[in-house]
Every structure is written in C-alpha cells, then in structure tokens.
Enzyme design. Structure first.
Site, PDB file in Angstrom:
ATOM      1  N   SER A   1       0.803  -1.226   0.000  1.00  0.00           N
ATOM      2  CA  SER A   1       0.000   0.000   0.000  1.00  0.00           C
ATOM      3  C   SER A   1       0.830   1.267   0.000  1.00  0.00           C
ATOM      4  CB  SER A   1      -0.913   0.028   1.228  1.00  0.00           C
ATOM      5  OG  SER A   1      -1.784  -1.060   1.192  1.00  0.00           O
ATOM      6  N   SER A   2       1.987   1.233   0.593  1.00  0.00           N
ATOM      7  CA  SER A   2       2.775   2.460   0.669  1.00  0.00           C
ATOM      8  C   SER A   2       4.202   2.195   0.211  1.00  0.00           C
ATOM      9  CB  SER A   2       2.774   3.029   2.092  1.00  0.00           C
ATOM     10  OG  SER A   2       3.399   2.137   2.971  1.00  0.00           O
TER      11      SER A   2
END
Length: 189
Positions: A15-16
């Site tokens: 996600s990041s």
C-alpha cells in the site's frame, strides 16, 4: 497437436512506498510463478492497479493466479466474487499461499468466499473506528491535520510589516514561507 503448459501468474502489492514487496516476490518465485506482476504503493481500494490488471490480462484457461495473501488483490468481497466468477467462466484457478486457499476444491472455494467476507468486515471496522476516533478528538477540541505555519503573534507582526509598506514577497522570503501561505494565514485571521 501439442498442448500448452498452464502458467502460474503471481501478483504482489504493497500500500505504501515505505513497505517492501520483497517478501511477497520471494514467496511467489518459490511458488514457481511463470510471471509476476506487482503494484508498489497502491492501496487495495484504488480503482486502477496496473499490475493487477496486467496479471488478469495474462491469465488464460487452465492458468492459476497466485497471491501471497488474499488482501493483496481485492478491494471488497463483491470485487473478489466478481473476479472469482470470471475465473470460473474462463477456467482459471486461484491459489493463496499464506491462507491455504486453492479453488480447485469445493472447500477451497467456500473458504475463499468466507475469507473475503471477513477481510471486508475487518476493513469496515477499521474505517469505522478511525472515523469514531477522529470525531471524538474533534469533540474534545483537538485540532486535527497539519499544524499552522504561523502563530497568531507572527500573523500580527506580518500585518504590521505590510502596513509599514514591506512587500509580501520580502516578508515571505524572511519567514521562509510562500507568499500564498502568508496571504492564506492573514485572510483566516
């Protein structure tokens, strides 16, 4: 006529950008995936995930989509079920390495659906708790978001400098801020 070998198509996502794909990529390589697609720094709920879309495009009848973990691929239970329905129609199998999901069996299909229901519930509960926590903080008078660039005293001083004829560009340069930030701070006071 020779038959083509079924392929294993792997997909990984984080996600990041401060997370690493390495664990997932290593597991997919160990699972002998023929091709591995990935999305780095893209949320599961994002509508566009180029790596996932490419993985789906490369799947043909008899192939298997391989994931390290279920939540790496699907936005919601509905999304998972739609993809799974497409897989059934196209003769594509599905394997999740860490969760023991293998859709070639009736129990694997059932577990796939149950697992996605719980994953969606978990995401909803996290969202609900986050919203409740933010609202509780607001009610306690907590200021949320980024702290102001200038204090009330600094704004008073800037206004006095402006009245004395100093330009906003010079003030901004001295304060090491943009003129836009200064104008915004003054207009809010």
């Amino acid at each position: 006529m020779a038959t083509k070998a079924n392929k294993r198509i792997g997909y990984a996502r984080v996600s990041s950008t401060d997370q690493s794909l390495e664990l997932q990529l290593d597991a997919l390589a160990k699972a002998e995936c023929d091709h591995i697609f990935s999305d780095d720094g893209i949320s599961a709920i994002a509508r566009s995930r180029p790596g996932f879309e490419n993985a789906l495009r490369h799947l043909e009848q008899g192939d298997t989509l391989v994931l390290w973990k279920m939540d790496r691929a699907f936005r919601s239970l509905r999304h998972a079920l739609d993809v799974f329905e497409d897989f059934e129609e196209r003769g594509i199998e599905f394997l999740v390495l860490t969760e023991g999901i293998d859709t070639t069996t009736p129990m694997g299909k059932c577990f796939f659906q149950i697992r996605n229901s719980f994953a969606e519930l978990e995401r909803s509960l996290i969202s609900e708790r986050t919203k409740a926590g933010l609202e509780a903080a607001r009610l306690r008078g907590k200021r949320l978001g980024r702290p102001p660039s200038l204090s009330a005293q600094q704004i008073v001083e800037i206004k006095a400098r402006c009245l004395a004829g100093e330009s906003m560009a010079m003030i901004a340069d001295r304060c090491r801020l943009s003129t836009r930030t200064l104008y915004r701070a003054i207009s809010k006071s």
